[in-house]
Write a protein that holds these residues in place. Structure first.
Motif, short mmCIF file in Angstrom:
data_model
loop_
_atom_site.label_atom_id
_atom_site.label_comp_id
_atom_site.label_asym_id
_atom_site.label_seq_id
_atom_site.Cartn_x
_atom_site.Cartn_y
_atom_site.Cartn_z
N UNK A 123 0.83 -1.20 0.00
CA UNK A 123 0.00 0.00 0.00
C UNK A 123 0.87 1.26 0.00
N UNK A 124 1.84 1.33 0.88
CA UNK A 124 2.70 2.51 1.03
C UNK A 124 3.46 2.81 -0.27
N UNK A 125 4.11 1.81 -0.82
CA UNK A 125 4.91 2.02 -2.04
C UNK A 125 4.01 2.41 -3.21
N UNK A 150 0.87 3.75 -3.18
CA UNK A 150 0.24 5.06 -2.96
C UNK A 150 1.24 6.19 -3.12
N UNK A 151 2.45 6.00 -2.61
CA UNK A 151 3.47 7.04 -2.69
C UNK A 151 4.11 7.14 -4.07
N UNK A 152 3.71 6.28 -4.97
CA UNK A 152 4.17 6.36 -6.36
C UNK A 152 3.01 6.66 -7.31
N UNK A 153 1.97 7.30 -6.77
CA UNK A 153 0.91 7.84 -7.62
C UNK A 153 -0.29 6.95 -7.86
N UNK A 154 -0.37 5.82 -7.19
CA UNK A 154 -1.52 4.93 -7.36
C UNK A 154 -2.63 5.42 -6.43
N UNK A 155 -3.86 5.58 -6.92
CA UNK A 155 -4.97 6.04 -6.07
C UNK A 155 -5.19 5.12 -4.86
N UNK A 156 -5.73 5.70 -3.81
CA UNK A 156 -5.92 5.02 -2.53
C UNK A 156 -6.56 3.64 -2.66
N UNK A 157 -7.71 3.55 -3.28
CA UNK A 157 -8.43 2.28 -3.35
C UNK A 157 -7.65 1.25 -4.16
N UNK A 158 -6.99 1.67 -5.22
CA UNK A 158 -6.20 0.74 -6.02
C UNK A 158 -4.97 0.27 -5.25
N UNK A 159 -4.36 1.15 -4.48
CA UNK A 159 -3.21 0.75 -3.65
C UNK A 159 -3.64 -0.29 -2.62
N UNK A 160 -4.82 -0.12 -2.05
CA UNK A 160 -5.34 -1.10 -1.10
C UNK A 160 -5.60 -2.44 -1.80
N UNK A 161 -6.17 -2.38 -2.98
CA UNK A 161 -6.43 -3.60 -3.74
C UNK A 161 -5.12 -4.31 -4.13
N UNK A 162 -4.09 -3.54 -4.42
CA UNK A 162 -2.80 -4.13 -4.73
C UNK A 162 -2.26 -4.92 -3.55
N UNK A 163 -2.47 -4.41 -2.34
CA UNK A 163 -2.05 -5.13 -1.14
C UNK A 163 -2.78 -6.46 -1.02
N UNK A 164 -4.08 -6.42 -1.27
CA UNK A 164 -4.89 -7.66 -1.23
C UNK A 164 -4.45 -8.63 -2.31
N UNK A 165 -4.20 -8.13 -3.51
CA UNK A 165 -3.78 -8.99 -4.62
C UNK A 165 -2.43 -9.64 -4.31
N UNK A 166 -1.51 -8.86 -3.74
CA UNK A 166 -0.21 -9.41 -3.39
C UNK A 166 -0.34 -10.52 -2.36
#
Length: 98
Positions: free
Chosen positions: A11-13, A15-31
């Motif tokens: 999530x941190x990486x 979001x801090x590289x321009x990914x919107x909040x909800x997508x960053x959260x989804x990326x954490x779940x996907x990982x």
């Protein structure tokens, strides 16, 4: 690092590289899903947080890692962050392409 920390790192990486909040959260779940909650061999031996396959010439991959069941190799990353950035860059390329 405990498993919840890996999710937070994605999530941190992202979001801090321009990914919107909800997508960053989804990326954490996907990982977490792709790595069997951060316990897969590809994650443990190759810092591979998304099950990406090795691709010769990929900027962030440092080579191949373990052999896959599809008779090829998973990507190996110097750091978990590089694995995350590979997905971030993929998303940005797709957005740019429309």
């Amino acid at each position: 690092m405990i498993k919840a920390e890996y999710y937070k790192r994605v999530f941190y990486v992202a979001f801090n590289n321009g990914i919107p909040l909800i997508l960053a959260q989804l990326m954490g779940c996907q990982s977490a899903f792709e790595t069997a909650n951060f316990t897969s061999n590809a994650f443990i031996h190759g810092n591979n947080g998304f099950g990406y396959k090795y691709f010769d010439g990929a900027k962030l991959q440092k080579g191949n890692s373990i052999h896959s069941t599809e008779n090829d190799f998973y990507a190996n990353y110097e750091t978990f962050d590089n694995s995350i950035l590979e997905v971030v860059n993929w998303i940005k390329r797709r957005v740019k392409q429309g």
